[in-house]
Write a protein that holds these residues in place. Structure first.
Motif, PDB file in Angstrom:
ATOM      1  N   THR A  72     -18.455  -3.210  -2.994  1.00 23.16           N
ATOM      2  CA  THR A  72     -18.098  -1.839  -2.396  1.00 23.16           C
ATOM      3  C   THR A  72     -18.534  -1.568  -0.917  1.00 23.16           C
ATOM      4  O   THR A  72     -17.982  -0.964  -0.047  1.00 23.16           O
ATOM      5  N   LEU A  73     -19.907  -1.883  -0.983  1.00 23.97           N
ATOM      6  CA  LEU A  73     -20.768  -1.511   0.276  1.00 23.97           C
ATOM      7  C   LEU A  73     -20.066  -2.460   1.396  1.00 23.97           C
ATOM      8  O   LEU A  73     -20.217  -1.763   2.580  1.00 23.97           O
ATOM      9  N   VAL A  74     -19.753  -3.764   1.123  1.00 19.76           N
ATOM     10  CA  VAL A  74     -19.160  -4.379   2.356  1.00 19.76           C
ATOM     11  C   VAL A  74     -17.870  -4.200   2.908  1.00 19.76           C
ATOM     12  O   VAL A  74     -17.608  -4.102   3.942  1.00 19.76           O
ATOM     13  N   SER A  75     -17.094  -3.753   1.887  1.00 14.21           N
ATOM     14  CA  SER A  75     -15.572  -3.574   2.226  1.00 14.21           C
ATOM     15  C   SER A  75     -15.227  -2.302   2.891  1.00 14.21           C
ATOM     16  O   SER A  75     -16.044  -1.235   2.989  1.00 14.21           O
TER      17      SER A  75
ATOM     18  N   ASN B  92     -11.806  -8.712   1.262  1.00 16.21           N
ATOM     19  CA  ASN B  92     -11.144  -8.994   2.559  1.00 16.21           C
ATOM     20  C   ASN B  92     -11.688  -7.828   3.534  1.00 16.21           C
ATOM     21  O   ASN B  92     -11.778  -6.681   3.092  1.00 16.21           O
ATOM     22  N   VAL B  93     -12.290  -8.306   4.783  1.00 18.12           N
ATOM     23  CA  VAL B  93     -12.722  -7.477   5.739  1.00 18.12           C
ATOM     24  C   VAL B  93     -12.059  -7.372   7.157  1.00 18.12           C
ATOM     25  O   VAL B  93     -11.255  -8.404   7.117  1.00 18.12           O
ATOM     26  N   LYS B  94     -12.064  -6.587   7.889  1.00 17.13           N
ATOM     27  CA  LYS B  94     -11.335  -6.583   9.129  1.00 17.13           C
ATOM     28  C   LYS B  94     -11.835  -8.024   9.907  1.00 17.13           C
ATOM     29  O   LYS B  94     -10.970  -8.666  10.322  1.00 17.13           O
ATOM     30  N   ASN B  95     -12.938  -8.083  10.098  1.00 21.35           N
ATOM     31  CA  ASN B  95     -13.421  -9.022  11.018  1.00 21.35           C
ATOM     32  C   ASN B  95     -14.974  -9.813  10.176  1.00 21.35           C
ATOM     33  O   ASN B  95     -15.851  -9.250  10.403  1.00 21.35           O
ATOM     34  N   ARG B  96     -14.494 -10.989   9.643  1.00 18.52           N
ATOM     35  CA  ARG B  96     -15.697 -11.504   8.733  1.00 18.52           C
ATOM     36  C   ARG B  96     -16.933 -12.138   9.756  1.00 18.52           C
ATOM     37  O   ARG B  96     -17.738 -12.275   9.251  1.00 18.52           O
ATOM     38  N   PHE B  97     -16.334 -12.400  11.098  1.00 17.80           N
ATOM     39  CA  PHE B  97     -17.238 -12.734  11.901  1.00 17.80           C
ATOM     40  C   PHE B  97     -18.543 -11.801  12.194  1.00 17.80           C
ATOM     41  O   PHE B  97     -19.238 -12.219  13.065  1.00 17.80           O
ATOM     42  N   ALA B  98     -18.186 -10.700  11.799  1.00 20.35           N
ATOM     43  CA  ALA B  98     -19.137  -9.561  12.088  1.00 20.35           C
ATOM     44  C   ALA B  98     -20.256  -9.728  11.168  1.00 20.35           C
ATOM     45  O   ALA B  98     -21.409  -9.119  11.383  1.00 20.35           O
ATOM     46  N   PHE B  99     -20.018 -10.489  10.359  1.00 17.36           N
ATOM     47  CA  PHE B  99     -21.162 -10.931   9.120  1.00 17.36           C
ATOM     48  C   PHE B  99     -22.061 -12.009   9.686  1.00 17.36           C
ATOM     49  O   PHE B  99     -21.659 -13.135   9.594  1.00 17.36           O
ATOM     50  N   LYS B 100     -23.214 -11.918  10.073  1.00 20.43           N
ATOM     51  CA  LYS B 100     -24.143 -12.921  10.419  1.00 20.43           C
ATOM     52  C   LYS B 100     -25.430 -13.035   9.628  1.00 20.43           C
ATOM     53  O   LYS B 100     -25.830 -11.718   8.787  1.00 20.43           O
ATOM     54  N   THR B 101     -25.806 -14.139   9.246  1.00 19.71           N
ATOM     55  CA  THR B 101     -26.904 -14.353   7.992  1.00 19.71           C
ATOM     56  C   THR B 101     -27.947 -15.112   8.683  1.00 19.71           C
ATOM     57  O   THR B 101     -27.775 -15.780   9.667  1.00 19.71           O
ATOM     58  N   GLN B 102     -29.107 -15.081   7.869  1.00 18.21           N
ATOM     59  CA  GLN B 102     -30.297 -15.963   8.020  1.00 18.21           C
ATOM     60  C   GLN B 102     -30.750 -16.478   6.701  1.00 18.21           C
ATOM     61  O   GLN B 102     -30.002 -16.128   5.636  1.00 18.21           O
ATOM     62  N   ASP B 103     -31.832 -17.150   6.763  1.00 18.74           N
ATOM     63  CA  ASP B 103     -32.628 -17.733   5.671  1.00 18.74           C
ATOM     64  C   ASP B 103     -31.545 -18.211   4.769  1.00 18.74           C
ATOM     65  O   ASP B 103     -31.244 -17.882   3.482  1.00 18.74           O
ATOM     66  N   ALA B 104     -30.911 -19.193   5.098  1.00 16.37           N
ATOM     67  CA  ALA B 104     -29.977 -20.064   4.517  1.00 16.37           C
ATOM     68  C   ALA B 104     -28.913 -19.377   3.646  1.00 16.37           C
ATOM     69  O   ALA B 104     -28.456 -19.372   2.732  1.00 16.37           O
ATOM     70  N   GLU B 105     -28.395 -18.406   4.430  1.00 16.60           N
ATOM     71  CA  GLU B 105     -27.247 -17.561   4.086  1.00 16.60           C
ATOM     72  C   GLU B 105     -27.687 -16.503   3.139  1.00 16.60           C
ATOM     73  O   GLU B 105     -26.614 -15.724   2.618  1.00 16.60           O
ATOM     74  N   ARG B 106     -28.974 -16.285   2.685  1.00 20.56           N
ATOM     75  CA  ARG B 106     -29.185 -15.303   1.624  1.00 20.56           C
ATOM     76  C   ARG B 106     -29.522 -13.874   2.100  1.00 20.56           C
ATOM     77  O   ARG B 106     -29.562 -13.018   1.314  1.00 20.56           O
ATOM     78  N   ARG B 107     -29.588 -13.737   3.615  1.00 23.10           N
ATOM     79  CA  ARG B 107     -29.839 -12.306   4.357  1.00 23.10           C
ATOM     80  C   ARG B 107     -28.990 -12.191   5.325  1.00 23.10           C
ATOM     81  O   ARG B 107     -28.824 -12.984   6.096  1.00 23.10           O
ATOM     82  N   LEU B 108     -28.483 -10.913   5.310  1.00 19.42           N
ATOM     83  CA  LEU B 108     -27.538 -10.544   6.421  1.00 19.42           C
ATOM     84  C   LEU B 108     -28.327  -9.887   7.498  1.00 19.42           C
ATOM     85  O   LEU B 108     -29.423  -9.116   7.283  1.00 19.42           O
ATOM     86  N   VAL B 109     -28.092 -10.491   8.782  1.00 20.96           N
ATOM     87  CA  VAL B 109     -28.919  -9.747   9.890  1.00 20.96           C
ATOM     88  C   VAL B 109     -28.022  -8.894  10.686  1.00 20.96           C
ATOM     89  O   VAL B 109     -28.162  -8.037  11.208  1.00 20.96           O
TER      90      VAL B 109
END
Ligand code: NG1
Ligand code: ZN
Length: 537
Positions: A534-537, A464-481
């Motif tokens: 842990t890194l993400v939350s 659970n994060v404050k704003n999941r839309f802050a997480f943007k991905t590329q490469d078929a969702e395999r990498r975070l930008v």
């Protein structure tokens, strides 16, 4: 012109709840069932616009929240060829659903009609259905109000039905008469008959299979199978479990495909009757997803045969048939997966010379990618999927002049598979019948099927994060930008684990971020998932 009066009274009757924002996501709209009435009335409006835009072709609306709890519900639109709503229209669905008042709704509509170049004089046709959820009935009413206000010509109510059956209906309704004769009658009965006939043909001469346990998740799959199972009981005895659709709270509760995939164990009701070595499968609440499993004959350990295992089984078998038919130079098979596919399955496919593509999560991405092959096999690890045969491929098969009885049989089998496998969308029932055909042809039990490759231990966690839309991905969702720098930190952790792989993406259906991890050992996969989480939350 826009029937302002009728629309106003429909909209007044189903006011939008305040303080809620609806989003048309991966699975359409999905939230608590009792907050969705205004949304359904507006989906009715949009379905009519979509049908008019497409020259009066039939559009589908399915009311379901799939594997979610009984209290949830949802709705999605189905395009004329039985596919998910074109992505460019998802935005309009969200726009309409979020108009706060009747006058705002009318304003949005008044703008949309010229923007989308809708010819109001065109007819509109809509077919809709719902799963067994208690809120379904009220949502159907609201939907009808929207359809009627827009002057929809006799919308068709399929009542309680599976998601794939609704997709089948939509596709069939839009075929010209000649094509429809080949395809099957566009009705629930027509669909059941089509599956039973194709299955019977494919199983001809095969020894009747040992009984298959099917966990219906206490959902609509039970209703559908009550009609289909008796037609094939001589060839495939099916033991239906979790068929209680009268107690709403039972839906998806301690049963169903999601329970099995998430908990990596059989539902209690299945566990009770399952014998070692016997195969079982679990559907989800709207019967568009299936996973298999069995208990190891030696040690009784639970073994999951998920969407990846189904994809590899299907691709291998169909590939062999194409070879036997003498068509391997003409027909190209490809497999489409998402990042959640187990790394071992991808390796196995590539090792066997099958091209594999990875696309973002969500059936629509898989479906479109699979359409680019002559025969496109696509499955999500969680069991959504199907096998697509392109129109050109079907023509090639029909026109093929076999040079031997072997080629003839293989060609006929391929043509029967086209009928058995839902070409519009994944169908748990059609998929398990396909698996049963393949196992019968190969004279395999679950153990032999399972032997192809060993899944890497893996873990999927929600954060659970404050704003999941802050997480943007590329490469078929395999990498975070974004967030910036986070991917590098994920990489640093992944590198510490043997065969480590992990990725982070925002869910399209829930308010969370998902972390997936796999590694060479159980402990490693768990530890990797925990560290990245842990890194993400
Ligand atoms: P999200 O919530 O976007 O991860 C989930 C499933 C998808 C798909 C959709 C639609 C996982 C990890 N995700 O999507 O595969 O099935 O729901 O129902 O299983
Ligand atoms: Zn589903």
């Amino acid at each position: 012109q826009l029937p302002v009066h009728a629309l106003s009274s429909a909209s007044d009757k189903y006011p939008k709840p305040q303080g809620v924002a609806f989003t048309y996501g991966t699975a359409g709209f999905r939230t608590k069932g009792d907050t969705l009435e205004s949304t359904l009335s507006r989906i009715g409006i949009l379905a009519v616009l979509r049908s008019k835009k497409l020259n009066g072709q039939t559009i589908g609306v399915m009311i379901t929240a799939s594997h979610n709890p009984a209290i949830d519900n949802g709705a999605k639109l189905v395009d004329p060829r039985g596919e998910m709503l074109d992505a460019s229209w998802e935005h309009y669905a969200t726009l309409l659903a979020n108009a706060e008042t009747t006058s705002e709704l009318l304003k949005v509509l008044t703008g949309l009609i010229p923007e989308l170049k809708i010819d109001w004089t065109k007819p509109s046709r809509v077919v809709f259905g719902r799963d067994t959820r208690p809120s379904g009935e009220a949502l159907v009413k609201a939907l009808k109000a929207g359809l009627e206000a827009m002057g929809c010509d006799a919308p068709m109510d399929m009542g309680i039905t599976t998601t794939p059956c609704l997709h089948y209906m939509v596709k069939g309704s839009n075929l010209k008469q000649e094509a429809q004769i080949k395809y099957g009658v566009p009705s629930e009965q027509g669909y059941v008959q089509k599956l039973a006939t194709a299955f019977t043909k494919l199983m001809k001469g095969k020894t009747p299979a040992s009984p298959l346990i099917v966990d219906c998740a206490n959902g609509v799959g039970a209703v559908a199978l009550a009609k289909l199972a008796p037609l094939i009981s001589d060839i495939l005895p099916i033991r239906l479990l979790c068929t209680n659709t009268s107690d709403a709270s039972a839906l998806n509760h301690s049963c169903g495909a999601d329970y099995v995939k998430t908990n990596q164990k059989p539902p209690p009701a299945v566990q009770e009757v399952m014998e070692k070595g016997q195969r079982a499968c679990s559907l989800d609440g709207d019967a568009d997803r299936v996973v298999y499993y069995y208990l190891n004959p030696d040690d009784g350990k639970f073994r999951l045969l998920d969407g990846d295992k189904i994809a590899t089984l299907a691709a291998g078998f169909i590939g062999d048939l194409v070879k036997q038919a003498g068509l391997s130079d003409t027909l190209k098979i490809g497999v489409v997966q998402t990042a959640y596919a187990n790394g071992s399955s991808t390796q196995y496919l590539q090792h066997n010379g099958l091209p594999v593509r990875c696309v973002p999560t969500g059936v629509k991405h898989l479906h479109h990618a699979a359409e680019r092959y002559n025969i496109g096999v696509y499955f999500e690890a969680n069991g959504h999927g199907t096998v697509l045969f392109s129109e050109e491929t079907i023509d090639i098969l029909n026109a093929h002049e076999p040079r031997s009885p072997g080629q003839e049989t293989a060609t006929q089998h391929l043509l029967c598979l086209v009928d058995l496998i839902n070409q519009a969308v994944g169908d748990a029932i059609s998929d398990f019948l396909m698996v049963e055909v393949i196992l019968a042809h190969k004279r395999w039990g679950p153990v032999e099927w399972d032997q192809g490759y060993e899944d890497l231990p893996n873990r999927l966690v929600k954060v659970n994060v404050k704003n999941r839309f802050a997480f943007k991905t590329q490469d078929a969702e395999r990498r975070l930008v974004e967030p910036k720098g986070l991917q590098e930190r994920v990489d640093a952790i992944v590198n510490k684990f043997e065969k480590g792989r992990s990725f982070v993406r925002p869910s399209g259906t829930e308010d969370c971020v998902r972390v997936y991890a796999e590694a060479s050992t159980r402990v490693g996969a768990d530890e990797l998932a925990a560290q990245v989480a842990t890194l993400v939350s």
